[in-house]
Design an enzyme around this catalytic site. Structure first.
Site, mmCIF file in Angstrom:
data_model
loop_
_atom_site.group_PDB
_atom_site.id
_atom_site.type_symbol
_atom_site.label_atom_id
_atom_site.label_comp_id
_atom_site.label_asym_id
_atom_site.label_seq_id
_atom_site.Cartn_x
_atom_site.Cartn_y
_atom_site.Cartn_z
ATOM 1 N N HIS A 8 39.011 16.415 -17.372
ATOM 2 C CA HIS A 8 38.633 17.684 -17.829
ATOM 3 C C HIS A 8 38.471 17.928 -19.295
ATOM 4 C CE1 HIS A 8 39.830 18.732 -13.698
ATOM 5 N NE2 HIS A 8 41.066 19.022 -13.742
ATOM 6 N N TYR A 43 43.365 28.665 -9.383
ATOM 7 C CA TYR A 43 44.383 28.225 -8.224
ATOM 8 C C TYR A 43 44.600 29.506 -7.403
ATOM 9 C CZ TYR A 43 46.177 24.219 -10.716
ATOM 10 O OH TYR A 43 46.417 22.834 -11.288
ATOM 11 N N ARG A 67 37.162 13.606 -13.558
ATOM 12 C CA ARG A 67 37.570 12.340 -14.273
ATOM 13 C C ARG A 67 36.222 11.564 -14.705
ATOM 14 N NH1 ARG A 67 41.199 13.515 -10.966
ATOM 15 N NH2 ARG A 67 43.562 13.259 -11.425
ATOM 16 N N ASP A 74 43.191 16.095 -3.076
ATOM 17 C CA ASP A 74 42.586 16.044 -4.616
ATOM 18 C C ASP A 74 41.246 15.363 -4.652
ATOM 19 O OD1 ASP A 74 42.332 16.381 -7.074
ATOM 20 O OD2 ASP A 74 44.287 15.242 -7.642
ATOM 21 N N HIS A 95 38.772 26.513 -12.772
ATOM 22 C CA HIS A 95 39.938 25.953 -12.167
ATOM 23 C C HIS A 95 40.937 26.795 -11.544
ATOM 24 C CE1 HIS A 95 42.927 22.923 -11.289
ATOM 25 N NE2 HIS A 95 42.214 21.854 -12.170
ATOM 26 N N GLU A 137 37.048 23.644 -6.555
ATOM 27 C CA GLU A 137 36.494 23.645 -7.833
ATOM 28 C C GLU A 137 35.198 23.079 -7.501
ATOM 29 O OE1 GLU A 137 39.307 21.021 -10.601
ATOM 30 O OE2 GLU A 137 40.514 21.276 -8.617
HETATM 31 C C1 BGC Z 1 42.424 16.905 -10.638
HETATM 32 C C2 BGC Z 1 44.006 16.979 -10.345
HETATM 33 C C3 BGC Z 1 44.626 17.388 -11.570
HETATM 34 C C4 BGC Z 1 44.385 18.994 -11.547
HETATM 35 C C5 BGC Z 1 44.973 19.563 -12.611
HETATM 36 C C6 BGC Z 1 42.371 18.703 -10.625
HETATM 37 O O1 BGC Z 1 40.705 18.912 -10.591
HETATM 38 O O2 BGC Z 1 41.504 16.529 -9.701
HETATM 39 O O3 BGC Z 1 44.068 15.453 -10.081
HETATM 40 O O4 BGC Z 1 45.847 17.224 -11.433
HETATM 41 O O5 BGC Z 1 43.023 19.289 -11.650
HETATM 42 O O6 BGC Z 1 44.911 19.030 -13.792
#
Ligand code: BGC
Length: 341
Positions: free
Chosen positions: A101, A173, A76, A243, A171, A306
């Site tokens: 992002h 998962y 952010r 988060d 990103h 991340e």
């Molecule tokens: C953010 C989350 C977000 C996610 C997927 C993460 O890096 O901190 O808040 O929901 O990415 O968008």
């Protein structure tokens, strides 16, 4: 390492997407798409431990950035606004009141040019001056390399023709019990960090740095991921789970985190030269979007490591600077190492 490619379909705009496979002598495999330079699969010990989708429709229907490279600025930027060299830039607001992002169409949605080289798969993207309102043309190169000891190396290079801000990450998962396992109850995590950056109610760093000691953010020793996740802790409530940006102890290339599944015995070690790591427990994954092999992806059914510069670093002098000056080279690296324990 063997490398080969195959077609993976087309985007809604009609762009052709390739899937590149990397495989080592142990049969460990990684699949990377030219869409978003996305890690689509990571198969270790016959288990696919990275969430992903089987089709381009699957990728374009989700908004969780699954497996993608994130840029120009990961995470952010408060109010989507920053000032550089006396000029203020307003970015797209796509997460509450903030920019997330990279904006409306970040690097995760771009088609990258892929090229096999001796040291791995290289992906290239040129972000034009003014794209998403960021200053300067930014040339980006990401390299994926799978070594013979089952470590996936992701290296990032970037340079700009004007001063700009940059924060790149991946990103992915992970679920070390298998991408479709659905929860993290059998997994433990360790994060080499004494401190983290406090979040406001929109998950935006406030600028305050907090100690993990005595809080559910303390992962200095292996902890079950979900043991404390529902505690009435203001940071966990704000994040709807984990988060947050952990401030990794030390600097240079160093171990930043570990994770293990008690079911499969798959153990992952993460190394990075980045100052921070967003540990995110997939709090906003939605099961209606079917994953690979029809798997249901649930909230808290995966985790992300991340590795990154600090979110909202454009707003604070005491955060490591996200500014990339003209003629400087942005160079970062993360390694995910796997073994069975
Ligand atoms: C953010 C989350 C977000 C996610 C997927 C993460 O890096 O901190 O808040 O929901 O990415 O968008």
């Amino acid at each position: 390492m063997k490398i080969w490619k195959e077609p993976f379909g087309t985007t809604k705009k009609g762009e052709a997407v390739e899937r590149w496979w990397l495989e080592n002598k142990n049969g460990t495999k990684a699949a990377v798409l030219t869409y978003g330079a996305t890690l689509q699969s990571l198969i270790f010990a016959d288990t696919d431990i990275a969430l992903g989708f089987d089709t381009m429709e699957g990728y374009e229907a989700q908004d969780a950035y699954v497996g993608a490279v994130i840029g120009r600025f990961a995470n952010r930027i408060g109010a989507g606004r920053f000032t550089l060299n006396g000029k203020t830039y307003d970015l797209y607001i796509n997460n509450g009141p903030n920019h997330l992002h990279g904006g409306k169409e970040g690097f995760d949605k771009k088609i990258w040019r892929a090229e096999e080289q001796e040291d791995g798969l290289h992906l290239f993207y040129i972000s034009p001056d003014g794209e998403e309102n960021y200053p300067g043309t930014l040339e980006v190169e990401v390299c994926y390399y799978l070594d013979e000891e089952d470590a996936l190396h992701i290296s990032y290079l970037a340079k700009a023709d004007q001063d700009t801000v940059v924060n790149l990450t991946n990103h992915a998962y992970f679920n070390l019990s298998g991408h479709g396992a659905g929860n993290l109850d059998d997994q433990k995590v360790c994060i080499y960090a004494d401190r983290f950056t406090e979040n406001d109610e929109n998950c935006l760093p406030t600028g305050k740095i907090l100690s993990v000691v005595g809080t559910p953010m303390d992962f200095r020793e292996m902890q079950p991921v979900t043991a404390r996740i529902t505690e009435d802790d203001v940071q966990l409530v704000r994040g709807n789970g984990y988060d947050h940006n952990w401030i990794i102890n030390g600097d240079g290339m160093r171990k930043c985190a570990e994770a293990v599944s008690e079911t499969t015995g798959i153990y992952m070690e993460t190394w990075t030269d980045q100052p921070g790591m967003q540990f995110y427990t997939a709090n906003y994954l939605t099961p209606e979007k079917k994953g690979k092999d029809g798997a249901d992806y649930h909230p808290r059914g995966a985790f992300c490591f991340e590795t990154q510069g600090f979110p909202n670093a454009t707003g604070f002098e005491h955060f490591p600077t996200p500014v990339l000056h003209v003629n400087e080279v942005y160079e970062r690296k993360t390694i995910f190492r796997f073994r069975i324990i």
